[in-house]
Design a protein around this motif. Structure first.
Motif, mmCIF file in Angstrom:
data_model
loop_
_atom_site.group_PDB
_atom_site.id
_atom_site.type_symbol
_atom_site.label_atom_id
_atom_site.label_comp_id
_atom_site.label_asym_id
_atom_site.label_seq_id
_atom_site.Cartn_x
_atom_site.Cartn_y
_atom_site.Cartn_z
ATOM 1 N N ASN A 134 0.809 -1.216 0.000
ATOM 2 C CA ASN A 134 0.000 0.000 0.000
ATOM 3 C C ASN A 134 0.845 1.270 0.000
ATOM 4 N N ARG A 135 2.036 1.229 0.628
ATOM 5 C CA ARG A 135 2.873 2.430 0.714
ATOM 6 C C ARG A 135 4.326 2.057 0.424
ATOM 7 N N ILE A 136 4.940 2.803 -0.486
ATOM 8 C CA ILE A 136 6.368 2.666 -0.778
ATOM 9 C C ILE A 136 7.007 3.979 -0.383
ATOM 10 N N GLN A 137 8.137 3.897 0.320
ATOM 11 C CA GLN A 137 8.815 5.132 0.726
ATOM 12 C C GLN A 137 10.304 5.049 0.437
ATOM 13 N N ALA A 138 10.925 6.236 0.403
ATOM 14 C CA ALA A 138 12.366 6.331 0.168
ATOM 15 C C ALA A 138 12.883 7.546 0.924
ATOM 16 N N PHE A 139 14.096 7.438 1.443
ATOM 17 C CA PHE A 139 14.756 8.523 2.172
ATOM 18 C C PHE A 139 15.958 8.985 1.358
ATOM 19 N N VAL A 140 16.082 10.296 1.149
ATOM 20 C CA VAL A 140 17.155 10.826 0.322
ATOM 21 C C VAL A 140 17.779 12.040 1.009
ATOM 22 N N MET A 141 19.108 12.105 0.997
ATOM 23 C CA MET A 141 19.775 13.298 1.522
ATOM 24 C C MET A 141 19.423 14.490 0.632
#
Length: 188
Positions: A134-141
């Motif tokens: 249901n949810r895809i996430q990503a962390f980016v500087m």
């Protein structure tokens, strides 16, 4: 109906790119990625200067999958399936929320060809269509403009900056921009 992403090791194929299990014979192309300083400027992982260390990592990829901790796929171009041009990651799966975090790293010899954008699209398609996430996430500087642009081109929503909220190896405490996409926002 959602599945657990760890039920079966993914093998994803598009018209141009295949995502597959990394095997010991991939050592040279993988070392080319993990020993390249340019690829670790905005990364929580550390550069690997020793080929034996990278060879050891390959064995850990399967172990981490079996422990339901991390899925690491080799990105190959269909016209050269034996050469890994990058890696795609899926991790921090939360079955209660039905979400997962993704990451990607591409050999800089292949930058500027749309491969990272196609990688995120293929992983997104797989997670929404085949797994039912249901949810895809990503962390980016914030300084990582290439990755920010890849996520924006894939219509990920910029949720905001997590200020000094994560410790990344070799970087200390960092700011990260959180991106996400919900199944309801996803369009093919």
């Amino acid at each position: 109906m959602s599945k657990n992403p760890y039920d079966q090791f993914p093998h994803i194929t598009t018209d141009e790119i295949t995502f597959r299990k990394i095997v010991p014979s991939d050592i040279d192309s993988l070392f080319e990625i993990y020993s390249n300083e340019k690829l670790f400027v905005h990364s929580p992982s550390m550069l690997k200067k020793n080929k034996d260390t990278v060879a050891n990592m390959i064995g850990h990829f399967e172990r981490d999958f079996n422990k339901k901790k991390w899925i690491l796929l080799g990105i190959t171009l269909n016209d050269n399936p034996d050469f890994i041009v990058g890696v795609a990651e899926m991790f921090d799966y939360d079955s209660d929320v039905n979400m997962i975090t993704i990451g990607f790293r591409l050999n800089d010899r292949f930058w500027g060809k749309g491969i990272a954008t196609k990688t995120v699209k293929a992983i997104t398609d797989y997670l929404f269509d085949d797994i039912g996430i249901n949810r895809i996430q990503a962390f980016v500087m914030p300084e990582n403009t290439k990755s920010l642009n890849v996520l924006r081109r894939n219509n990920f929503v910029e949720e905001g900056v997590i200020r000094q909220g994560h410790v990344w190896k070799g970087k200390g405490v960092v700011d990260l921009i959180l991106f996400s996409m919900l199944k309801s926002e996803y369009t093919v």
